[in-house]
Motif scaffolding. Structure first.
Motif, short mmCIF file in Angstrom:
data_model
loop_
_atom_site.label_atom_id
_atom_site.label_comp_id
_atom_site.label_asym_id
_atom_site.label_seq_id
_atom_site.Cartn_x
_atom_site.Cartn_y
_atom_site.Cartn_z
N SER A 54 0.82 -1.21 0.00
CA SER A 54 0.00 0.00 0.00
C SER A 54 0.85 1.27 0.00
O SER A 54 0.37 2.35 -0.36
CB SER A 54 -0.95 0.01 1.20
N ALA A 63 -3.03 1.90 -6.60
CA ALA A 63 -3.74 1.01 -5.67
C ALA A 63 -4.19 -0.26 -6.38
O ALA A 63 -4.18 -1.34 -5.79
CB ALA A 63 -4.95 1.74 -5.09
N ALA A 76 -3.27 -3.92 -5.16
CA ALA A 76 -4.26 -4.97 -4.93
C ALA A 76 -3.98 -6.20 -5.77
O ALA A 76 -4.18 -7.34 -5.32
CB ALA A 76 -5.66 -4.43 -5.25
N ALA A 126 -9.80 -5.11 -0.99
CA ALA A 126 -9.27 -3.82 -0.56
C ALA A 126 -9.59 -2.74 -1.58
O ALA A 126 -9.94 -1.60 -1.23
CB ALA A 126 -7.75 -3.90 -0.35
N LEU A 127 -9.49 -3.08 -2.86
CA LEU A 127 -9.78 -2.11 -3.91
C LEU A 127 -11.27 -1.76 -3.93
O LEU A 127 -11.64 -0.59 -4.10
CB LEU A 127 -9.35 -2.68 -5.27
N ARG A 181 -13.27 -1.94 -1.34
CA ARG A 181 -13.51 -1.15 -0.13
C ARG A 181 -13.04 0.29 -0.33
O ARG A 181 -13.69 1.24 0.14
CB ARG A 181 -12.77 -1.78 1.05
N ALA A 182 -11.94 0.48 -1.04
CA ALA A 182 -11.44 1.82 -1.32
C ALA A 182 -12.44 2.61 -2.16
O ALA A 182 -12.72 3.79 -1.88
CB ALA A 182 -10.10 1.73 -2.05
N PHE A 190 -10.60 7.17 -0.54
CA PHE A 190 -10.12 6.01 -1.30
C PHE A 190 -8.88 5.41 -0.63
O PHE A 190 -8.81 4.20 -0.41
CB PHE A 190 -9.80 6.43 -2.73
N TYR A 224 -8.90 1.79 1.39
CA TYR A 224 -8.08 0.65 0.98
C TYR A 224 -7.48 -0.03 2.20
O TYR A 224 -7.42 -1.27 2.27
CB TYR A 224 -6.98 1.12 0.05
#
Length: 219
Positions: free
Chosen positions: A59, A99, A103, A111-112, A114-115, A150, A154
């Motif tokens: 990250s 990102a 990911a 994670a992407l 969620r971002a 964002f 993430y």
């Protein structure tokens, strides 16, 4: 790589990236000054916090480049009360692209997702606040909230919630302290740039989000 090594590497990378801050600030002529003496140490400190907190995480691929951009935006907003689109949207595009790479490498599409969700939720919330009381928040803050939402999303919901709330908390406390030092209640009604506080709150969300959220949930 230990957390201390990650902090050192991240601080060095962000300090080097901060050399571009004068170029970014120059995009807004009203904000330009002859020197930017605080850019490098502030960026290095932020990088150290991020690296020391996250360690050798992929990250960092999108978080560290965001640091000098954030420093530039903070300086511009502090001087002009503006957060220029010409900097925010390209930075957002870069964060999304990096990102996505992070990911992909970590095999973490959640994670992407969620971002993206975090960005949308925070953007809509800030847009609503701006629509209700436009005198209290500039639309540049709304745009910046999407970027920070964002990046924090993430990392996790704890980082996102604590980071966003932290921006408002630091803003409120700072206004109170200024009024107290000046012994002038009218200072509470003064207009202050919100961008720098959003950025500080985001950094606090990264550093303390999981711990604060765990404490609040578990008591």
């Amino acid at each position: 790589m230990t957390s201390w090594e990650a902090a050192l590497v991240s601080a060095t990378a962000c300090a080097a990236g901060a050399l571009t801050v004068p170029l970014l600030v120059a995009r807004v002529p009203a904000a330009v000054r002859q020197h930017e003496p605080y850019a490098v140490p502030v960026a290095a400190a932020a990088g150290a916090v991020i690296g020391g907190t996250l360690g050798a995480s992929w990250s960092l691929l999108f978080l560290l480049p965001l640091v000098p951009v954030g420093v530039a935006l903070g300086l511009i907003d502090a001087r002009t009360h503006l957060l220029p689109t010409v900097i925010i949207w390209p930075a957002f595009g870069g964060v999304i692209a990096l990102a996505a790479v992070s990911a992909l490498i970590e095999d973490d599409p959640e994670a992407l997702g969620r971002a993206a969700l975090g960005s949308a939720v925070v953007f809509l919330a800030f847009h609503a606040l701006w629509w209700i009381h436009p005198a209290g928040m500039g639309y540049g803050d709304v745009r910046l909230s999407a970027v920070l939402g964002f990046a924090l999303g993430y990392l996790g919901w704890a980082e996102l919630l604590v980071g966003v709330y932290g921006g408002f908390l630091v803003f409120a406390v700072s206004g109170f302290v200024i009024a107290l030092l000046r012994r002038d209640r009218q200072a509470l009604k003064a207009s202050y740039p919100f961008g720098p506080f959003l950025l500080v709150g985001a950094l606090a969300g990264i550093a303390f989000g999981p711990a604060v959220w765990s404490y609040l949930v578990s008591g």
